[in-house]
Motif scaffolding. Structure first.
Motif, short mmCIF file in Angstrom:
data_model
loop_
_atom_site.label_atom_id
_atom_site.label_comp_id
_atom_site.label_asym_id
_atom_site.label_seq_id
_atom_site.Cartn_x
_atom_site.Cartn_y
_atom_site.Cartn_z
N THR A 189 -6.16 58.66 -10.01
CA THR A 189 -5.67 59.28 -11.24
C THR A 189 -4.21 58.86 -11.45
O THR A 189 -3.52 58.45 -10.51
N ALA A 190 -3.75 59.00 -12.71
CA ALA A 190 -2.36 58.66 -13.03
C ALA A 190 -1.40 59.52 -12.22
O ALA A 190 -0.39 59.05 -11.71
N GLN A 191 -1.78 60.80 -12.06
CA GLN A 191 -0.94 61.74 -11.31
C GLN A 191 -0.75 61.26 -9.86
O GLN A 191 0.37 61.24 -9.34
N ARG A 192 -1.84 60.84 -9.23
CA ARG A 192 -1.74 60.35 -7.84
C ARG A 192 -0.87 59.10 -7.75
O ARG A 192 -0.08 58.95 -6.83
N LYS A 193 -1.05 58.22 -8.74
CA LYS A 193 -0.22 57.00 -8.73
C LYS A 193 1.25 57.36 -8.80
O LYS A 193 2.08 56.82 -8.08
N GLN A 194 1.56 58.30 -9.70
CA GLN A 194 2.96 58.69 -9.87
C GLN A 194 3.51 59.26 -8.56
O GLN A 194 4.63 58.95 -8.16
N GLU A 195 2.69 60.07 -7.86
CA GLU A 195 3.16 60.68 -6.62
C GLU A 195 3.34 59.63 -5.52
O GLU A 195 4.31 59.69 -4.74
N VAL A 196 2.42 58.68 -5.46
CA VAL A 196 2.55 57.60 -4.47
C VAL A 196 3.80 56.77 -4.80
O VAL A 196 4.57 56.38 -3.91
N TYR A 197 4.02 56.53 -6.10
CA TYR A 197 5.19 55.75 -6.50
C TYR A 197 6.49 56.46 -6.09
O TYR A 197 7.44 55.83 -5.60
N GLU A 198 6.51 57.77 -6.23
CA GLU A 198 7.72 58.53 -5.84
C GLU A 198 7.96 58.40 -4.33
O GLU A 198 9.11 58.29 -3.89
N LEU A 199 6.88 58.39 -3.54
CA LEU A 199 7.04 58.20 -2.09
C LEU A 199 7.56 56.79 -1.80
O LEU A 199 8.37 56.59 -0.89
N ALA A 200 7.10 55.82 -2.59
CA ALA A 200 7.59 54.44 -2.42
C ALA A 200 9.09 54.38 -2.68
O ALA A 200 9.84 53.67 -1.99
N ARG A 201 9.55 55.14 -3.66
CA ARG A 201 10.99 55.17 -3.96
C ARG A 201 11.75 55.83 -2.81
O ARG A 201 12.80 55.36 -2.39
#
Ligand code: PMP
Ligand code: PLP
Length: 442
Positions: A209-221
């Motif tokens: 989901t878009a929400q999961r991608k956003q959360e994974v992206y925040e962890l990447a940051r």
């Protein structure tokens, strides 16, 4: 972003190949340029003269003699200019990555053509992964990824996932064993690379989901790692609007995206593309210079002419009406209720070509598939091959419905009627699939 800390010693040591630079220079020069430079063979000596390729909608792609000579000749390593600029326009319209606005030093988006996305993936891994590095991914995963990654001697950390792909909380738990402040320390073991298949995962069929991608992206940051977004089933999403991609969220320039034409134009032509921060894509191109030199010029010209002639809308219409998507969309979503007698279970995928089936009462499907079913020429893959350790027992099988006709599935189901209980289990599943396939409109 400082990309140098992500590069392997081999990748950092790559230098441009002198003759390749001349080829690229020549490609940008007017046709009047008299070049005695590149070691290009004389295409007048080649046996192929011209070609007309009929397209299914009635159009034709015509290679006159001049175009044919170009198609048979060396070309620039990043790709032929007209195809590259078409693809950049496509990425901008589909994903509009924030990195497009950045300066060249700071991760401006760049692209290159690859010989299938597999070439891009393999080169990206070789650019980023050192022996002993911790690499994050959600297994089971595409066996081609494992084939490219495992020999690099990295330590793969499996991030738990479900039918919506990687679970951000589970990733957060794994990462919590490190201090984000250590990410830049020399010799740090904080993972620098995460790989995932965001849509219609191979083999699981899972879509993030878009929400999961956003959360994974925040962890990447937070932990400063790069994300490899391997998305060959992006164009095979059953629902509109298509899910936002990692690339569309990439404010920092930490996404390397691989796209593929294999599932929508041709898998045998071998063409895909890599999109990401310029300093990284440039490294991939240096590797291409030293290996394949470039994706077949013939292939690139053929695809480029097809795409220039068609507006994108018509292309999406075409593959929306095509068998793969039609089959997948119908019987993977609406026509697949759970099996009645608890023999097996699966989640209906939202994209792609795969159904990931758990067989109840079977600890490992390898023998069932590789011996019993193979004797009967069945097209199922035992799930174990998608595990990081392929010798581990696995109760799953992967079924791809992109090729089988209802008749083929019926035939197979009939062939193994009345065999051992294990055979009849497969038979049961397949006749069920056949039943679903028969309900499809012709
Ligand atoms: N080896 C040598 C000695 C060459 O001169 C060339 C091409 N100039 C190659 C390899 C690469 O050839 P190919 O186009 O088949 O990759
Ligand atoms: N990545 C994934 C997840 C795939 O499933 C595949 C093909 O099956 C590939 C990459 C390779 O695609 P290509 O044919 O573009 O090399």
């Amino acid at each position: 972003m400082n990309y140098s800390r992500f590069l392997t010693a081999v990748s950092a040591a790559r230098r441009p190949s002198a003759i390749r630079i001349l080829t690229e220079l020549q490609q940008r020069s007017p046709p009047s340029l008299i070049s005695l430079a590149g070691g290009a063979p004389n295409p007048d000596t080649f046996p192929f003269q011209f070609a007309t390729i009929k397209v299914k909608n009635g159009d034709s792609i015509v290679f006159d003699e001049a175009t044919m000579k170009r198609a048979l000749q060396y070309s620039a390593s990043p790709g032929i200019p007209e195809l590259l600029s078409w693809m950049k326009g496509l990425q901008k319209s589909l994903h509009n990555p924030p990195t497009l606005a950045y300066s060249p030093e700071n991760g401006q988006m760049e692209m290159c053509v690859t010989t299938g996305s597999q070439e891009g993936l393999c080169k990206v891994f070789e650019m980023l992964v050192n022996p002993g590095d911790n690499v994050l991914l959600d297994a089971p995963t595409y066996s081609g990824t494992l084939a490219a990654l495992l020999p690099l001697g990295c330590n793969i950390i499996n991030v738990p996932s479900d039918q919506h792909g990687m679970i951000p909380e589970a990733l957060g738990d794994i990462l919590s064993r490190w201090d984000p402040a250590d990410a830049h320390a020399p010799g740090s073991s904080v993972p620098r690379v995460l790989y995932t298949i965001p849509n219609g995962g191979n083999p699981t069929g899972a879509s993030m989901t878009a929400q999961r991608k956003q959360e994974v992206y925040e962890l990447a940051r937070k932990y400063d790692f790069l994300i490899i977004e391997d998305d060959p089933y992006y164009f095979l999403q059953f629902q509109k609007p298509w899910a936002p991609t990692f690339l569309s969220m990439d404010v920092d320039g930490r996404i390397i995206r691989t796209d593929s034409f294999s599932k929508i134009l041709s898998s045998g032509l071998r063409i895909g593309f890599v999109t990401g921060p310029k300093p990284l894509v440039d490294r991939v191109v240096l590797h291409i210079q030293a290996s394949t030199m470039h994706t077949s010029t013939f292939t690139q010209l053929m695809v480029s002419q097809l795409l220039q002639d068609w507006v994108w809308r018509r292309l999406t219409d075409l593959y929306y009406s095509r068998q793969v998507t039609a089959l997948s969309r119908h019987h993977m979503t609406s026509l697949f209720p759970p099996l009645p007698v608890g023999l097996a279970e699966w989640h209906a995928p939202a994209a792609g070509m795969f159904l990931w089936i758990r067989l109840h009462g079977i600890a490992d499907t390898k023998q069932l598939i590789m011996e019993k079913a193979l004797e009967k020429e069945v097209l199922l893959v035992p799930g174990g091959v998608f595990n990081i350790d392929s010798s581990e027992a696995c109760p799953y099988v992967r079924a791809a419905f992109s090729l089988s006709t209802p008749q083929q599935i019926d035939e197979f189901a009939q062939q193994i009627q009345g065999q051992s209980p294990r055979d009849s289990l497969v038979c049961h599943i397949l006749s069920y699939c056949g039943h679903s396939l028969r309900q499809l409109p012709a």
